[in-house]
Structure formats: structure tokens, C-alpha cells
Design a protein around this motif. Structure first.
Motif, mmCIF file in Angstrom:
data_model
loop_
_atom_site.group_PDB
_atom_site.id
_atom_site.type_symbol
_atom_site.label_atom_id
_atom_site.label_comp_id
_atom_site.label_asym_id
_atom_site.label_seq_id
_atom_site.Cartn_x
_atom_site.Cartn_y
_atom_site.Cartn_z
ATOM 1 N N THR A 99 -2.326 8.830 9.364
ATOM 2 C CA THR A 99 -3.061 8.197 8.770
ATOM 3 C C THR A 99 -4.467 9.605 9.414
ATOM 4 O O THR A 99 -3.978 10.256 9.979
ATOM 5 C CB THR A 99 -3.615 6.791 9.369
ATOM 6 O OG1 THR A 99 -4.095 7.266 10.630
ATOM 7 C CG2 THR A 99 -2.720 5.847 9.318
ATOM 8 N N ASP A 142 -5.809 4.112 2.625
ATOM 9 C CA ASP A 142 -5.689 4.989 2.343
ATOM 10 C C ASP A 142 -4.594 5.737 1.498
ATOM 11 O O ASP A 142 -4.202 4.417 1.401
ATOM 12 C CB ASP A 142 -5.655 5.811 3.424
ATOM 13 C CG ASP A 142 -4.263 5.706 4.535
ATOM 14 O OD1 ASP A 142 -3.482 4.597 4.466
ATOM 15 O OD2 ASP A 142 -5.176 5.293 5.952
ATOM 16 N N MET A 200 -10.315 8.587 3.760
ATOM 17 C CA MET A 200 -9.244 8.998 4.332
ATOM 18 C C MET A 200 -9.428 10.024 5.168
ATOM 19 O O MET A 200 -9.016 10.302 6.407
ATOM 20 C CB MET A 200 -8.686 9.641 3.247
ATOM 21 C CG MET A 200 -7.638 8.438 2.241
ATOM 22 S SD MET A 200 -7.012 9.635 1.384
ATOM 23 C CE MET A 200 -7.407 9.625 0.532
#
Length: 222
Positions: free
Chosen positions: A114, A68, A209
Motif C-alpha cells: 500500500t 485504495d 493512496m
């Protein structure tokens, strides 16, 4: 950017970090280039700090390395299981890291999280002319910008250039080619927020992502 802001950030040597990620993944330049849709020479120049990646190139590099954007830009990765409901991340001024790209200096927020639904970033616009960009920037999703100080000219693929002064804002489709140029004596400072689009292929569009897009409305990573 005010001197106090500039002194509170740590500049990251992106090229060596990128090389380390690639070698750590056991991948050659050719392998990453093929997965990212970039030329081998482009990645080599970035790794050797002879070229600064634009935002869309950063997204392609993340796809090529299967990481990511947070990991690509130097923060330790966290597993999704470590991100329960109610999570929060505070970015102190002294903790912000600066990522120069030749045309902008990015200072991302909330880099410890994240699977974010948006990507908020402070950006200092150092470019003074459109020819500083090899091409207009394009990326999935939508983009919002608020000018904090200075003035910028937003160059768009389908519209005449738009001048934005401090206090002005703009919201547009990130897939449309765009580039910011500072038109004030000092570098312009903007708050930039990118968000993705809904759809079954959102994970693919955002390099993984966003892995579980909402079925009803909502934003995503741009």
C-alpha cells in the motif's frame, strides 16, 4: 501478449468484486456514484459486467468507496503500519492477475504493497480503434510507457497521434487526455508506470493512496 504470459495470469471478475465491496461498505449505488462523480447507471453496468472501467474510472470508484486501488482491484488491504522502511514485494509471473477493461488488460505489479509512490503495470492493448473508448483517459500525475512488443498509437489531447514500436518509450502528463490503440497484428504489450505530482493536495488527487507526500521532489501515485 505471448501465450506463456497469458497462461500465467488469473483473470478477475471485476463486476461482482465491485458489488461486494460496495455492499460490504453498506453503500447504495447512488451513494457511491455521488462520491465518485459517476452516473449510477455507469456503476450498475460495471457491476453487471456490461461496461469495462477505464483507468480514470477506477480511480473515481476507489474514491467513491474510500479504498485504495489495490483493494479495489481485488487484493487484501494492509495497514500502513505493516509497511516499514526497507519493504519489498516480488511479483512472480504465475501470481499476476489480469483485469480486462475492454480496451486494455491490466496486470499490476506489487499489489501487496500500500501507499506506493508509483504504479507499475503490464498492459496488453486490445483496442484497435479510438472509438473503442467512450472518452480519452485522464488521471492525476505523470505517466511513462515502454513498448515491449507490437506497436501502439498513442492518441493525445493536444498532440497528433504518436506511433510507438517495440523498444520505444514516452513520458507525459497524465492529466492530458490519452488513449492507446494497438496498430500491430497482435495485441501490443507495454510497461506502464504512473506517478503522482507534488503538492499539499496530493492525497486528494490520488484518492488517499498517497497520504504523506514528500516535501522535496519525489513522485506519487498517478
Amino acid at each position: 501478449m505471448p501465450a506463456s504470459d497469458a497462461s500465467s495470469t488469473e483473470s478477475i471478475a471485476f463486476g461482482p468484486h465491485l458489488r461486494g465491496l460496495r455492499r460490504g461498505a453498506g453503500m447504495t449505488l447512488k451513494q457511491v456514484a455521488g462520491r465518485a462523480g459517476l452516473a449510477v447507471s455507469t456503476i450498475s453496468k460495471i457491476e453487471n459486467d456490461r461496461m469495462s472501467p477505464t483507468y480514470d474510472v477506477l480511480l473515481k470508484l476507489a474514491r467513491g468507496l474510500d479504498v485504495d486501488l489495490m483493494t479495489l482491484m481485488g487484493e487484501p488491504a494492509r495497514q500502513a503500519s505493516e509497511a516499514p522502511a526497507g519493504r519489498i514485494d516480488v511479483t512472480r509471473a504465475a501470481e499476476r492477475r489480469a483485469y480486462p477493461t475492454g480496451t486494455y488488460v491490466y496486470e499490476p505489479f506489487a499489489m501487496r504493497l500500500t501507499d506506493k509512490l508509483m504504479d507499475p503495470t503490464l498492459a496488453r492493448i486490445t483496442a484497435r480503434a479510438l472509438d473503442a473508448f467512450p472518452d480519452l483517459v485522464r488521471h492525476p500525475g505523470e505517466e511513462f510507457v515502454y513498448v515491449i512488443s507490437g506497436a501502439v498509437e498513442l492518441n493525445l489531447e493536444f498532440y497528433a497521434p504518436i506511433r510507438l514500436e517495440a523498444g520505444d518509450s514516452v513520458y507525459f502528463d497524465g492529466r492530458m487526455g490519452h488513449a492507446y490503440v494497438s496498430v500491430s497484428d497482435e495485441d501490443a504489450l507495454i510497461l506502464n508506470i504512473c506517478a503522482g505530482v507534488d503538492g499539499d493536495d496530493l492525497g486528494d488527487l490520488t484518492n488517499g493512496m498517497l497520504r504523506e507526500p514528500s516535501a522535496q521532489g519525489g513522485g506519487g501515485r498517478g
